[in-house]
Design an enzyme around this catalytic site. Sequence first.
Site, PDB file in Angstrom:
ATOM      1  N   GLU A  91       0.842  -1.213   0.000  1.00  0.00           N
ATOM      2  CA  GLU A  91       0.000   0.000   0.000  1.00  0.00           C
ATOM      3  C   GLU A  91       0.871   1.255   0.000  1.00  0.00           C
ATOM      4  OE1 GLU A  91      -3.227   0.047  -0.476  1.00  0.00           O
ATOM      5  OE2 GLU A  91      -3.110  -2.137  -0.595  1.00  0.00           O
ATOM      6  N   GLU A 112      -0.148  -2.121  -9.729  1.00  0.00           N
ATOM      7  CA  GLU A 112      -0.052  -3.209  -8.749  1.00  0.00           C
ATOM      8  C   GLU A 112       1.331  -3.867  -8.796  1.00  0.00           C
ATOM      9  OE1 GLU A 112      -2.128  -3.674  -6.365  1.00  0.00           O
ATOM     10  OE2 GLU A 112      -3.395  -2.118  -7.243  1.00  0.00           O
ATOM     11  N   ASP A 127       3.986  -3.993  -5.764  1.00  0.00           N
ATOM     12  CA  ASP A 127       4.574  -5.263  -5.325  1.00  0.00           C
ATOM     13  C   ASP A 127       6.096  -5.168  -5.274  1.00  0.00           C
ATOM     14  OD1 ASP A 127       2.169  -6.559  -5.011  1.00  0.00           O
ATOM     15  OD2 ASP A 127       2.251  -7.653  -6.911  1.00  0.00           O
TER      16      ASP A 127
HETATM   17 ZN   LIG Z   1      -2.413  -2.503  -4.710  1.00  0.00          ZN
END
Ligand SMILES: [Zn+2]
Length: 435
Positions: A288, A369, A373
């Site tokens: 996040e 995303e 990561d």
């Molecule tokens: Zn995410």
Amino acid sequence: MANSPDLSLVFTLVFAALLVLGLLAKFYLASRQIRHVAAHRDQVPAAFAATISLQAHQKAADYTVAKARFGMLQTAFGAALLLAWTLLGGIDALNQALMNSGLAAYGSLVPQLALLAAFGLISGALDLPFTLYSTFRIEERFGFNKMTFRLWLADLVKSTLVGLVIGLPIVALILWLMGSAGSLWWLWAWAVWMGFNLLVLVLYPTVIAPLFNKFKPLDDEALKARVTALMQRCGFAAKGLFVMDGSKRSAHANAYFTGFGAAKRVVFYDTLLNQLSPGEVDAVLAHELGHFKHKHILKRIVSMFAMSLAGFALLGWLSSQTWFYTGLGVRPSLAGANDALALLLFMLVVPLFSFFVSPLLAWFSRKHEFEADAYAVSKTDGKDLQSALLKLYQDNASTLTPDPVFVKFYYTHPPASERLSRMTPLLPTAHGASA
Ligand SMILES: [Zn+2]
């Protein structure tokens, strides 16, 4: 107002063509997804054979298929409803009834607001059977629903009231601008709309979300120390760490990071803390934080600003074209205000067009995303992120074998297999270090 019967017919045909095309595309994609998932139901993919049981894999397949089937039904109903509101005369009838009612005596704003409120309430009511079925049949069947009917009803009443309290004033202000701010009204309305969105972003965590959930400060001292250390390592001020009682509605787990500047807060669902080890919670939070480090939130807000500016400019032009109304089965008032009608028709028509750009937005989201990561892997133990993701995908019964085309269109988060395989080269052990 510019009038042209030919343009009206052309617009009707474009609208109908997009409606049919969108419907066919959605059905095609859903049936691909169903076929693909069903075809891979009997075997756990080799990469996950050691970590995911066949039973969990089949549950994910059945859940995915159930949701996709139900989605098809919803899509068909939505398309029929859109036709009923527009070309079959639903909005026109509602509008005429309100214009000819006693409400018109209170000025033009009141019947217009009534039109939008009535539309919102009617479509909300028509949507209820779908929400009910989804919550108390599908989610229930797979063990995710934790809501009682009473809580569901309380949520419905609360969210309707919040919607009216927040929505009516802003809509009234925009309608007023449309009627009195001259030909550049759309620029003013856009500014008001943006201000409103920013206000909601600020108010949501502190005022709106607490109406629906309880937030208590994270009191697990060991986890708190760990999470605070991570945030310092990443250069974030740990302003508030909260646990939300997500378990009162659903077994699905999540964590999020909200707010601006000093009001930033981290919210963990209690379901997440129950399912993950402290190291895994750390890794999920680092992901996040990665979104913040890469300015994904800011990029999203800026692109929303740009898209809505284009949207308001387009609405500014369309609202003065008679064919925009007549082409959608509505008779505009020749003497009075048509602002609410224009807003309503615009909101109904835009998704027909935007559906075809959704793969682009989904692609951006998946790219973000992967970036988050990679950031998480650089700041925490990457193995923790891998095992956390695997647990979350499994607990949410996300299929490991989605249809690749369906993914391209709809998935805002990459499938587990892609996320894990992108991460593996980033792990220290993959470079030959001792495990
Ligand atoms: Zn995410």
